[in-house]
Design a protein around this motif. Structure first.
Motif, PDB file in Angstrom:
ATOM      1  N   UNK A  23       0.829  -1.201   0.000  1.00  0.00           N
ATOM      2  CA  UNK A  23       0.000   0.000   0.000  1.00  0.00           C
ATOM      3  C   UNK A  23       0.865   1.252   0.000  1.00  0.00           C
ATOM      4  N   UNK A  24       1.771   1.336   0.968  1.00  0.00           N
ATOM      5  CA  UNK A  24       2.593   2.547   1.102  1.00  0.00           C
ATOM      6  C   UNK A  24       3.489   2.737  -0.126  1.00  0.00           C
ATOM      7  N   UNK A  25       4.094   1.666  -0.619  1.00  0.00           N
ATOM      8  CA  UNK A  25       4.938   1.783  -1.821  1.00  0.00           C
ATOM      9  C   UNK A  25       4.135   2.271  -3.020  1.00  0.00           C
ATOM     10  N   UNK A  26       2.875   1.862  -3.115  1.00  0.00           N
ATOM     11  CA  UNK A  26       2.060   2.311  -4.252  1.00  0.00           C
ATOM     12  C   UNK A  26       1.764   3.804  -4.170  1.00  0.00           C
ATOM     13  N   UNK A  27       1.753   4.352  -2.976  1.00  0.00           N
ATOM     14  CA  UNK A  27       1.521   5.787  -2.800  1.00  0.00           C
ATOM     15  C   UNK A  27       2.821   6.560  -2.991  1.00  0.00           C
ATOM     16  N   UNK A  28       3.896   6.113  -2.359  1.00  0.00           N
ATOM     17  CA  UNK A  28       5.171   6.831  -2.475  1.00  0.00           C
ATOM     18  C   UNK A  28       5.735   6.748  -3.887  1.00  0.00           C
ATOM     19  N   UNK A  29       5.326   5.761  -4.656  1.00  0.00           N
ATOM     20  CA  UNK A  29       5.811   5.599  -6.022  1.00  0.00           C
ATOM     21  C   UNK A  29       4.958   6.275  -7.078  1.00  0.00           C
ATOM     22  N   UNK A  30       4.085   7.170  -6.674  1.00  0.00           N
ATOM     23  CA  UNK A  30       3.217   7.863  -7.632  1.00  0.00           C
ATOM     24  C   UNK A  30       4.023   8.736  -8.594  1.00  0.00           C
ATOM     25  N   UNK A  31       3.542   8.840  -9.835  1.00  0.00           N
ATOM     26  CA  UNK A  31       4.175   9.730 -10.810  1.00  0.00           C
ATOM     27  C   UNK A  31       4.004  11.179 -10.388  1.00  0.00           C
ATOM     28  N   UNK A  32       2.935  11.492  -9.679  1.00  0.00           N
ATOM     29  CA  UNK A  32       2.748  12.823  -9.097  1.00  0.00           C
ATOM     30  C   UNK A  32       3.338  12.762  -7.695  1.00  0.00           C
ATOM     31  N   UNK A  33       4.388  13.520  -7.473  1.00  0.00           N
ATOM     32  CA  UNK A  33       5.156  13.365  -6.240  1.00  0.00           C
ATOM     33  C   UNK A  33       4.852  14.385  -5.148  1.00  0.00           C
ATOM     34  N   UNK A  34       4.083  15.436  -5.440  1.00  0.00           N
ATOM     35  CA  UNK A  34       3.822  16.458  -4.428  1.00  0.00           C
ATOM     36  C   UNK A  34       2.698  15.981  -3.503  1.00  0.00           C
ATOM     37  N   UNK A  35       3.074  15.052  -2.649  1.00  0.00           N
ATOM     38  CA  UNK A  35       2.124  14.386  -1.764  1.00  0.00           C
ATOM     39  C   UNK A  35       2.503  14.590  -0.308  1.00  0.00           C
ATOM     40  N   UNK A  36       1.488  14.647   0.513  1.00  0.00           N
ATOM     41  CA  UNK A  36       1.602  14.550   1.961  1.00  0.00           C
ATOM     42  C   UNK A  36       0.866  13.257   2.304  1.00  0.00           C
ATOM     43  N   UNK A 102      -2.922   9.520  -8.840  1.00  0.00           N
ATOM     44  CA  UNK A 102      -3.136  10.909  -8.432  1.00  0.00           C
ATOM     45  C   UNK A 102      -2.814  11.899  -9.549  1.00  0.00           C
ATOM     46  N   UNK A 103      -1.905  11.560 -10.437  1.00  0.00           N
ATOM     47  CA  UNK A 103      -1.645  12.419 -11.596  1.00  0.00           C
ATOM     48  C   UNK A 103      -2.898  12.532 -12.462  1.00  0.00           C
ATOM     49  N   UNK A 104      -3.533  11.406 -12.737  1.00  0.00           N
ATOM     50  CA  UNK A 104      -4.751  11.402 -13.556  1.00  0.00           C
ATOM     51  C   UNK A 104      -5.915  12.093 -12.854  1.00  0.00           C
ATOM     52  N   UNK A 105      -6.077  11.815 -11.565  1.00  0.00           N
ATOM     53  CA  UNK A 105      -7.188  12.420 -10.845  1.00  0.00           C
ATOM     54  C   UNK A 105      -7.023  13.935 -10.747  1.00  0.00           C
ATOM     55  N   UNK A 106      -5.803  14.403 -10.494  1.00  0.00           N
ATOM     56  CA  UNK A 106      -5.556  15.842 -10.421  1.00  0.00           C
ATOM     57  C   UNK A 106      -5.796  16.501 -11.778  1.00  0.00           C
ATOM     58  N   UNK A 107      -5.335  15.866 -12.833  1.00  0.00           N
ATOM     59  CA  UNK A 107      -5.548  16.409 -14.184  1.00  0.00           C
ATOM     60  C   UNK A 107      -7.039  16.595 -14.454  1.00  0.00           C
ATOM     61  N   UNK A 108      -7.834  15.597 -14.106  1.00  0.00           N
ATOM     62  CA  UNK A 108      -9.279  15.699 -14.319  1.00  0.00           C
ATOM     63  C   UNK A 108      -9.917  16.738 -13.411  1.00  0.00           C
TER      64      UNK A 108
END
Length: 131
Positions: A23-36, A102-108
């Protein structure tokens, strides 16, 4: 809002050590990196809290909150109280997300000026997958 909005991802954690790393690796490995990333350890008894702390020690985007067990809704609310992002995302600790989620969701969200963006999910079983 800046060009790179902050997305806060809240993950309620309770006795899930077997699935938590994926779970955590799937979040930290996102193409969109500006995450908290807020991991809320809801009184786990199986070292899930230690796993959360280990991830926080290796990724500055991760904040871990430890609390006495109060249930998944309380854990989500604890995470909500700590949000600093422009957008909020949720991931259950026994799930994982695709690298561009998150890249796709933010774009939309930006393209359609949407207040809420949802995505589909797939449930995987040993003998089948359901979309």
């Amino acid at each position: 809002m800046s060009d790179m909005p902050l997305i806060t991802v809240i993950v309620p954690v309770y006795n899930i050590r077997e699935y938590l790393p994926r779970c955590v690796r799937s979040i930290t490995g996102q193409t969109y990196e500006n995450l908290e990333i807020i991991l809320v350890d809801d009184g786990s008894q199986d070292n899930s809290g230690i796993i959360c702390d280990d991830y926080a020690n290796t990724d500055k985007r991760i904040l871990v909150i430890h609390q006495q067990n109060a249930g998944v809704s309380a854990a989500r609310n604890t995470g909500l109280a700590m949000v600093t992002g422009d957008y909020i995302g949720w991931v259950d600790s026994d799930d994982w997300i695709e690298p561009d989620t998150y890249e796709c969701m933010l774009k939309n969200a930006q393209e359609y000026k949407a207040d809420i963006v949802v995505c589909s999910r797939m449930e995987r079983y040993e003998d089948r997958s359901i979309f």
